[in-house]
Design an enzyme around this catalytic site. Structure first.
Site, PDB file in Angstrom:
ATOM      1  N   ASP A   1     -12.610  47.874  33.852  1.00  0.00           N
ATOM      2  CA  ASP A   1     -12.045  47.765  35.209  1.00  0.00           C
ATOM      3  C   ASP A   1     -12.905  48.598  36.170  1.00  0.00           C
ATOM      4  O   ASP A   1     -12.382  49.265  37.066  1.00  0.00           O
ATOM      5  CB  ASP A   1     -10.583  48.228  35.237  1.00  0.00           C
ATOM      6  CG  ASP A   1      -9.897  47.914  36.557  1.00  0.00           C
ATOM      7  OD1 ASP A   1     -10.475  47.188  37.381  1.00  0.00           O
ATOM      8  OD2 ASP A   1      -8.776  48.411  36.769  1.00  0.00           O
TER       9      ASP A   1
ATOM     10  N   ASN B   1     -11.531  39.895  43.894  1.00  0.00           N
ATOM     11  CA  ASN B   1     -11.042  40.587  45.106  1.00  0.00           C
ATOM     12  C   ASN B   1     -12.197  41.152  45.925  1.00  0.00           C
ATOM     13  O   ASN B   1     -12.268  42.343  46.212  1.00  0.00           O
ATOM     14  CB  ASN B   1     -10.013  41.670  44.765  1.00  0.00           C
ATOM     15  CG  ASN B   1     -10.522  42.721  43.814  1.00  0.00           C
ATOM     16  OD1 ASN B   1     -11.407  42.463  43.004  1.00  0.00           O
ATOM     17  ND2 ASN B   1      -9.979  43.919  43.891  1.00  0.00           N
TER      18      ASN B   1
ATOM     19  N   HIS C   1     -15.573  52.970  44.489  1.00  0.00           N
ATOM     20  CA  HIS C   1     -15.334  53.244  45.917  1.00  0.00           C
ATOM     21  C   HIS C   1     -16.242  54.420  46.256  1.00  0.00           C
ATOM     22  O   HIS C   1     -16.610  55.200  45.359  1.00  0.00           O
ATOM     23  CB  HIS C   1     -13.873  53.638  46.150  1.00  0.00           C
ATOM     24  CG  HIS C   1     -12.881  52.570  45.802  1.00  0.00           C
ATOM     25  ND1 HIS C   1     -12.640  51.484  46.601  1.00  0.00           N
ATOM     26  CD2 HIS C   1     -12.076  52.417  44.715  1.00  0.00           C
ATOM     27  CE1 HIS C   1     -11.721  50.703  46.037  1.00  0.00           C
ATOM     28  NE2 HIS C   1     -11.370  51.251  44.880  1.00  0.00           N
TER      29      HIS C   1
ATOM     30  N   PHE D   1     -17.599  44.289  41.174  1.00  0.00           N
ATOM     31  CA  PHE D   1     -18.937  44.672  41.647  1.00  0.00           C
ATOM     32  C   PHE D   1     -19.070  44.520  43.163  1.00  0.00           C
ATOM     33  O   PHE D   1     -20.144  44.709  43.719  1.00  0.00           O
ATOM     34  CB  PHE D   1     -20.021  43.898  40.891  1.00  0.00           C
ATOM     35  CG  PHE D   1     -20.258  44.398  39.472  1.00  0.00           C
ATOM     36  CD1 PHE D   1     -19.635  45.544  38.996  1.00  0.00           C
ATOM     37  CD2 PHE D   1     -21.115  43.724  38.609  1.00  0.00           C
ATOM     38  CE1 PHE D   1     -19.854  46.012  37.691  1.00  0.00           C
ATOM     39  CE2 PHE D   1     -21.347  44.189  37.309  1.00  0.00           C
ATOM     40  CZ  PHE D   1     -20.715  45.322  36.852  1.00  0.00           C
ATOM     41  N   ARG D   2     -17.975  44.150  43.820  1.00  0.00           N
ATOM     42  CA  ARG D   2     -17.822  44.297  45.284  1.00  0.00           C
ATOM     43  C   ARG D   2     -18.666  43.378  46.143  1.00  0.00           C
ATOM     44  O   ARG D   2     -18.733  43.586  47.349  1.00  0.00           O
ATOM     45  CB  ARG D   2     -18.118  45.745  45.708  1.00  0.00           C
ATOM     46  CG  ARG D   2     -17.369  46.817  44.951  1.00  0.00           C
ATOM     47  CD  ARG D   2     -15.888  46.646  45.072  1.00  0.00           C
ATOM     48  NE  ARG D   2     -15.146  47.815  44.598  1.00  0.00           N
ATOM     49  CZ  ARG D   2     -13.860  47.771  44.280  1.00  0.00           C
ATOM     50  NH1 ARG D   2     -13.174  46.646  44.332  1.00  0.00           N
ATOM     51  NH2 ARG D   2     -13.229  48.851  43.883  1.00  0.00           N
TER      52      ARG D   2
HETATM   53  O1  DOR Z   1      -7.544  50.779  40.445  1.00  0.00           O
HETATM   54  C1  DOR Z   1      -7.876  49.623  40.620  1.00  0.00           C
HETATM   55  N1  DOR Z   1      -8.833  49.295  41.499  1.00  0.00           N
HETATM   56  N2  DOR Z   1      -7.260  48.663  39.922  1.00  0.00           N
HETATM   57  C2  DOR Z   1      -7.503  47.356  40.141  1.00  0.00           C
HETATM   58  O2  DOR Z   1      -6.995  46.536  39.414  1.00  0.00           O
HETATM   59  C3  DOR Z   1      -8.369  46.944  41.255  1.00  0.00           C
HETATM   60  C4  DOR Z   1      -9.352  47.979  41.532  1.00  0.00           C
HETATM   61  C5  DOR Z   1     -10.189  47.751  42.769  1.00  0.00           C
HETATM   62  O3  DOR Z   1     -10.605  46.618  42.993  1.00  0.00           O
HETATM   63  O4  DOR Z   1     -10.450  48.711  43.476  1.00  0.00           O
END
Ligand code: DOR
Length: 445
Positions: free
Chosen positions: A310, A94, A314, A63-64
Site C-alpha cells: 500500500d 485514486n 505524501h 504511484f500518484r
Molecule cells: O493510508 C492510505 N493512503 N490508505 C489508502 O488506502 C490510500 C492511501 C493513499 O492513497 O494515500
C-alpha cells in the site's frame, strides 16, 4: 540474445530452498538445475551465499500519476521498486483524474510504458456511477477492480448499496476493496474533534478509524460476496477480528474470498505512535500489538493470502501537519522485502512463506501470466538477497520522490543485492540499469 547464469544461489521457490543454478536466455528463464556449465557466450553471476527469489509482485501501490506528481511518479517509485526487489506492481486508481474511464486507463498504460522501471498493471476504479465502464474492462490487460468502501486520499467512496450489489453481481474479475465504515469513522471523528479541534493526538487515530469501522465494512463486503459469488479480495486487513472472516480450507486457486495484509500493519503497532506520529498515519490505522499478532497468525496459517505495501507517498510537509490535515499513507516499496527478511530473522515467518505471499500468490490471485515463480519459460524477474548483510534505513539512500520513510533509523538484517527484470540486471548493489525494459502485465483469462 544475452544469456546469464546465476550460479550457486539458494533458490527459494514453491515451498523449498535448494542450491541451484538458473540460466536466463533473453527475457526468460531457460533452465533451473543443480549444475549448469557456463559456455563462453554466457555471463556468469556468482551467487553463492545469497538467496534467489522470484521478483516480488506488489498488488497495492499508489504511484500518484497522473495529477499528484508532487508526491511521486511512476518513474521515481518504480526505481525504488528495483532497489527493493519488487519487479511488478498493481497501481491504484485514486489519481487525478481517477482511473475510472477507459480513456484514463489507456493514458496510464502509456505512462507506464514510457517511464516504469518494473512491470506494471493498473487497477480500474469503481464509482457510484461507472458500471458501464467497469463491464467494458479488457480482462487480459486489467488485473481487476478497486473499490473504496471507506474513503481515503482522493474522492472515490462507493457508498450506494444498490450500486455495490450490481457490481458484485455482474463483475467476474477480482474486486479489491478498501474496507472501513464511513459512518462509524465520521461519528468517531466528530467526538474527538469536539474535544481537541484539529490537533487530535495521533494515538486516537485507531479510535477514530476503529476496529469496529473495519469489521463492519469488511464483514459486509464478505457477506455480499457470499451472496453474489463475486471474487472478493479484501485489502490491508488491520485487525485480528477481521481475520476470522477468512478461511484456509481451500487452496488459493479455489478461494473466492481472499485477504491481504500490508507491511506497516505487520511491523508497527499503537506503541509506535508516540515516536513516529503522523508518519505512521495510514488508513486503515495501525492498531494494537494484539491486532498485529493476530495478523501474523492469520498470515502464517493462510487465512491471509498476500503481503503488499500500500505504498502511498505524501510529502513531508503534508505529513507534518496536525492530525486532521495530515494525509494518511507512507512510502514502503524500497524496504518491504528487507523488512520481511528481518522478520524471518526474528522467527515470525519463513523465507518460503515470504515468497509464497509476495511472489507466488499475487500471480495466482490475479492470473498474472508467467511471473511470480522460478520456472523455465517464465519471465526472468528475479531477486538476489543477502540475508547476512544488514542495513539501517537512512534518508540519504531513499529513492522516493517524497524523500522520507517511516522506517528511517530502523536496522534490518537483509539486503536486496541484485534485481533482474525480464532477464536484464536492472539493479546491482546500488547501481541501476540505464535502459528500461519493463512490460505491461498480462492476465491469463
Ligand atoms: O493510508 C492510505 N493512503 N490508505 C489508502 O488506502 C490510500 C492511501 C493513499 O492513497 O494515500
Amino acid at each position: 540474445m544475452t544469456k546469464t547464469l546465476i550460479k550457486g544461489a539458494r533458490v527459494v521457490n514453491e515451498g523449498t530452498i535448494d542450491q541451484l543454478d538458473v540460466l536466463i536466455d533473453g527475457m526468460h528463464i531457460a533452465e533451473v538445475s543443480p549444475s549448469i556449465q557456463p559456455t563462453s557466450d554466457i555471463k556468469v553471476i556468482e551467487a553463492h551465499g545469497k538467496h534467489l527469489l522470484p521478483g516480488c509482485i506488489d498488488d497495492q501501490v499508489h504511484f500518484r500519476e497522473p495529477g499528484l506528481t508532487h508526491k511521486a511518479t511512476i518513474e521515481t517509485e518504480s526505481k525504488a521498486c528495483l532497489a527493493g526487489g519488487i519487479t511488478s506492481f498493481l497501481e491504484m486508481p485514486n489519481t487525478s483524474p481517477q482511473t475510472t474511464t477507459a480513456q484514463a486507463y489507456e493514458d496510464k498504460l502509456v505512462v507506464g510504458a514510457k517511464t516504469s522501471w518494473v512491470n506494471y498493471g493498473f487497477m480500474f476504479g469503481g464509482t457510484n456511477d461507472n458500471l458501464h465502464d467497469i463491464l467494458a474492462i479488457d480482462p487480459k490487460r486489467t488485473p481487476g477492480l478497486k473499490l473504496f468502501l471507506g474513503s481515503s486520499t482522493g474522492n472515490m467512496l462507493v457508498d450506494n448499496p444498490d450500486t455495490l450489489k450490481e457490481i458484485f453481481s455482474a463483475f467476474r474479475l477480482p474486486i479489491s476493496v478498501h474496507c472501513e465504515d464511513e459512518q462509524t469513522i465520521r461519528t468517531n471523528l466528530s467526538k474527538f474533534k469536539a474535544i481537541y479541534g484539529d490537533d487530535i493526538p495521533i494515538m486516537h487515530h485507531l479510535d477514530i478509524r476503529s476496529e469496529e469501522a473495519c469489521y463492519l465494512s469488511s464483514s459486509k463486503a464478505v457477506s455480499l460476496a457470499q451472496q453474489t459469488g463475486a471474487r472478493l479480495h479484501v485489502f490491508h486487513l488491520s485487525t485480528a477480528i477481521e481475520t476470522e472472516l477468512f478461511s484456509n480450507e481451500l487452496p488459493l486457486e479455489k478461494k473466492k474470498i481472499t485477504a491481504e495484509v500490508c507491511i506497516h500493519h505487520l511491523w508497527f503497532s499503537d506503541e509506535d505512535y508516540p515516536t513516529k506520529g503522523t508518519h505512521i498515519k495510514w488508513n486503515p490505522a495501525v492498531k494494537t500489538a494484539a491486532d498485529r499478532a493476530g495478523l501474523w497468525e492469520a498470515l502464517n496459517d493462510d487465512r491471509i493470502d498476500i503481503i503488499a505495501t500500500d505504498h502511498a507517498p505524501h510529502t513531508l510537509e503534508e505529513k507534518n501537519q496536525p492530525y486532521t490535515k495530515a494525509p494518511s499513507g507512507g512510502p514502503m516499496v524500497q524496504h518491504a522485502l528487507p523488512v520481511l527478511l528481518e522478520c524471518v530473522q526474528q522467527g515470525k515467518i519463513s523465507l518460503e512463506k515470504v515468497v509464497e505471499k509476495m511472489c507466488h500468490n499475487p500471480a495466482i490471485l490475479f492470473s498474472i501470466e508467467k511471473r511470480g515463480f522460478i520456472r523455465p519459460g517464465y519471465f526472468a524477474d528475479l531477486v538476489l538477497v543477502d540475508t547476512q548483510k544488514g542495513q539501517t534505513v537512512s534518508r540519504d539512500q531513499l529513492l522516493y520522490k517524497c524523500g522520507w520513510s517511516p522506517l528511517e533509523g530502523t536496522h534490518l538484517r537483509g539486503t536486496v543485492s541484485q534485481t533482474f527484470v525480464n532477464g536484464v540486471l536492472q539493479y546491482d548493489e546500488g547501481v541501476f540499469g540505464t535502459v528500461k525494459n519493463a512490460q505491461a502485465l498480462t492476465f491469463a483469462r
